[in-house]
Design an enzyme around this catalytic site. Structure first.
Site, PDB file in Angstrom:
ATOM      1  N   MET A 189       0.808  -1.714   0.064  1.00 56.27           N
ATOM      2  CA  MET A 189      -0.020   0.217  -0.385  1.00 56.27           C
ATOM      3  C   MET A 189       0.951   0.976  -0.220  1.00 56.27           C
ATOM      4  SD  MET A 189      -3.110  -0.993  -0.847  1.00 56.27           S
ATOM      5  CE  MET A 189      -3.989   0.315   0.120  1.00 56.27           C
ATOM      6  N   ARG A 190       2.011   0.707  -0.014  1.00 56.81           N
ATOM      7  CA  ARG A 190       2.477   2.231   0.037  1.00 56.81           C
ATOM      8  C   ARG A 190       2.587   3.165  -1.092  1.00 56.81           C
ATOM      9  NH1 ARG A 190       7.681   0.644   1.255  1.00 56.81           N
ATOM     10  NH2 ARG A 190       7.627   0.634   3.601  1.00 56.81           N
ATOM     11  N   GLY A 191       2.769   3.248  -2.153  1.00 61.64           N
ATOM     12  CA  GLY A 191       2.182   3.414  -3.208  1.00 61.64           C
ATOM     13  C   GLY A 191       1.218   4.634  -4.061  1.00 61.64           C
TER      14      GLY A 191
END
Length: 700
Positions: free
Chosen positions: A287-289
């Site tokens: 989910m970092r993107g």
């Protein structure tokens, strides 16, 4: 990082940020990272000489000053000091007194040690008073500023991981040798790298918030402008800085306003849904993107003076935050990822507007003494870090397709090594593309070395587990082994007259250094037989696949790799030592086969390459991997000359592996075994290099 008092001129000796020509994408990424402090920094990838360092230093000159608690080594903000700061005793009220310092720009050298980066024990305090006190490192010095790492891809992985952890959390933690310290470490992390010298591992690459590519313009007018401005700066730096002072002040004010406004940018849930769709369709891991894209889009909206997120903000943010996060094979090209992302953006967001969105106060003023357009207070134009225009929206070209060769019947194996007729194989020169890489055997050097940090062979390194403490006379020792030093001194305290409550009495003979054992990276030299005897049996595609698989293994283990091929009457250095696997695959696919087998020339070329690299980098031990059937058919006394060349390599003490490419069918000459014996190398059939194939039912 609280910005106050933007400077009216760039810091002395620094090239003005607004005077840099042609680096729009990089300029925008740096400005967005300065606006959104939670974005996670910027990685700039580009060729040599593209003003990467100049631009980072110029950005630091725009960030003004910060207020600091007097005497605090960690640059705590007087308005909200860090309660866990190691210098908390210095935070006592001092009649409103504060220090003002320029926003720090800390440059981390490639050769920095872990102690220098994270901090270390204060040796004077330990030895003189017996007190364990913490000496801050570069992370503390960079708090509320900019931390710049040039050639970040050459930095050891454990240091890069620590930097990225601090950049993401805003805290630095040190837990070692009896020291437990935590302090604030909020900074804009900027790393630069040349991809030809090797890439970052995907896990580390993903930790950078934004990635921008820097390339020199091919437009002659732009290049002339670069030359003109640089020479003007070198002739009179002060006059050049004054010439761009208004542009610098306007850009500094714009950054400060955007930082103040970014928290109030409205992000509709539909915008988040679009970001989620883009990341999901682009096959982004985790989910970092999604989070970084959302933060970068909000920063871009604030940068443009808007209070609501738009599709164009999402488009700009995705181009900077996502291409490096796609789940990919290390041999995939960045161009293919960028093309796929553009298609997804068109599908989710629609076509890009034909014109960039207008910005506040678009009318530029002109300096009559210069002729260059001067930016208004809200719009720096040199470089113009704004939305990409229509030209930038065009799809990047598809990577060139490699050639494929027609199938060729497998002739019967020869009964004896014969030299082909003159000119044979010349007209049949062809290229074979490698297949899908497989899991390769792990080749490592037998002896424990003392090399650069990596993941292949056992070695005494600066990081890794501590084996024991050694005296300063042992050159393998690194740093101070506190526990071992105190243990060596403890038994002698009574003889030295130390009383109760007195500091530890140490002598030089007590000092111990850490002997640590970990893994090292090697120089892996692939020597590949590309002669007609390999291509005629359709074995070259198999050989290239094996080399590709070993290259992938080398990439994962942080090695440098080089590829030497030999065919016809010469050897060719196909790939100089590099860490770039993309470059390795491209050149390997393009290598042609055919002609006679100059084995002696190939071994001589490998010998000369290893000698040169050993002189340049004596700490990186070489590993030679030879892929051949052992034939030598070029020139007089071909086989004796090949054995002599192999003996010279063995004389260098080089670890070697010979992968026997001789066909398992028909009469086997076992010439590769003779070569391995002379090299002192490990011998292995080519098929055994594929670990997965060996585990299949029926595998020999």
């Amino acid at each position: 990082m609280t910005l106050t008092n933007p400077p009216k001129v760039p810091r002395s000796g620094r090239f003005p940020f607004s005077a840099i020509v042609g680096m729009d994408g990089m300029g925008l990424a740096l400005c967005l990272a300065a606006v959104g402090e939670h974005i996670g920094g910027v990685l700039v990838r580009g060729e040599k000489g593209t003003a990467k360092t100049t631009m980072v230093r110029g950005l630091a000159g725009l960030l003004g000053e910060i207020a600091v608690v007097p005497g605090c080594r960690f640059a705590c903000d007087p308005a909200s000091p860090d309660p866990a700061c190691p210098d908390v005793e210095r935070h006592l009220p001092q009649d409103g007194e504060v220090d003002r310092r320029p926003v720090p720009l800390v440059e981390l050298p490639v050769g920095a040690s872990e102690d220098r980066v994270a901090g270390s024990l204060h040796l004077d305090s330990l030895l003189a008073r017996g007190q364990v006190t913490f000496e801050p490192g570069l992370l503390a010095a960079a708090n509320r500023g900019v931390l710049y790492v040039d050639e970040v891809n050459l930095l050891p992985d454990h240091l890069v991981d620590g930097l990225l952890d601090a950049a993401a959390t805003g805290r630095a933690r040190v837990e070692r040798e009896g020291v437990s310290v935590e302090h604030a470490a909020r900074f804009v992390l900027v790393g630069t790298m040349n991809p030809e010298e090797g890439d970052l591992r995907p896990q580390l690459l993903d930790r950078f918030g934004l990635v921008a590519d820097a390339a020199a313009s091919r437009d002659p007018d732009t290049r002339v402008a670069v030359i003109s401005r640089r020479l003007d700066f070198e002739r009179d730096p002060e006059a050049f800085a004054a010439r761009f002072a208004d542009a610098e002040e306007a850009l500094a004010r714009r950054i400060a306003r955007a930082r103040a406004a970014v928290g109030s940018v409205e992000s509709p849930r539909e915008a988040w849904r679009k970001i989620a769709r883009i990341c999901a369709e682009f096959d982004v891991d985790g989910m970092r993107g999604d989070l970084v894209t959302a933060r970068a889009a909000a920063a871009h909206a604030a940068w443009q003076g808007r209070d609501v997120l738009s599709d164009n903000d999402i488009r700009v943010a995705a181009r900077l935050a996502l291409p490096h996060r796609r789940r990919r094979n290390p041999f995939d090209t960045p161009e293919s990822a960028a093309a796929e992302l553009e298609e997804i953006l068109r599908r989710v967001l629609g076509e890009e507007p034909p014109e960039p969105e207008p910005e506040p106060e678009p009318e530029p003023e002109t300096d009559p003494d210069d002729g260059d357009p001067q930016p208004p207070p809200d719009k720096p134009t040199d470089p113009p870090p704004s939305d990409p225009g229509p030209e930038d929206a065009a799809d990047p070209p598809e990577p060139p397709k490699g050639e494929t060769s027609e199938p060729e019947p497998d002739p019967a194996p020869p009964q004896a090594p014969k030299e082909p007729p003159a000119g044979a194989g010349q007209a049949e020169s062809r290229t074979e593309r490698a297949g899908k890489p497989h899991r390769a055997q792990v080749f490592a050097l037998d002896r424990v070395g003392q090399g650069v940090t990596g993941r292949r062979s056992r070695a005494v390194t600066t990081v890794g587990r501590q084996v024991r403490g050694v005296t300063p006379a042992d050159p393998r020792g690194r740093g101070l082994a506190v526990t071992e030093t105190i243990r060596a001194a403890a038994g002698a305290q009574a003889d030295r007259g130390r009383g109760d409550g007195e500091p530890l009495r140490l002598q030089g003979s007590d000092l111990r250094r850490s002997l640590r054992e970990g893994k090292e990276g090697n120089l892996v030299v692939f020597l590949v037989d590309a002669s007609g005897s390999m291509g005629a049996r359709r074995r070259m595609a198999t050989v290239k696949t094996a080399v590709l698989s070993l290259l992938l293994d080398a990439y994962q283990r942080r090695d440098k790799v080089a590829v030497v091929t030999f065919a016809r009457d010469r050897a060719q250095l196909l790939l100089p030592p590099t860490g770039s696997v993309e470059l390795a695959r491209a050149r390997l696919d393009a290598a042609a086969t055919g002609g006679r087998t100059p084995l002696a020339e190939g071994l001589t070329a490998a010998h000369d390459l290893i000698r040169r690299e050993r002189a340049k980098d004596p700490m990186r031990r070489p590993l030679l991997v030879v892929l051949t059937d052992g034939r030598a058919t070029h020139g007089p006394n071909a086989l004796p000359r090949a054995r002599a060349a192999a003996a010279r390599i063995a004389g260098l003490g080089v670890g070697s592996v010979v992968l026997d490419c001789e066909s398992p069918r028909g009469v086997r000459l076992r010439l590769a075994a003779d070569l391995a014996a002379v090299l002192g190398a490990r011998l292995m059939p080519l098929a055994e290099a594929d670990v997965a194939a060996q585990s299949r039912p029926g595998a020999a």
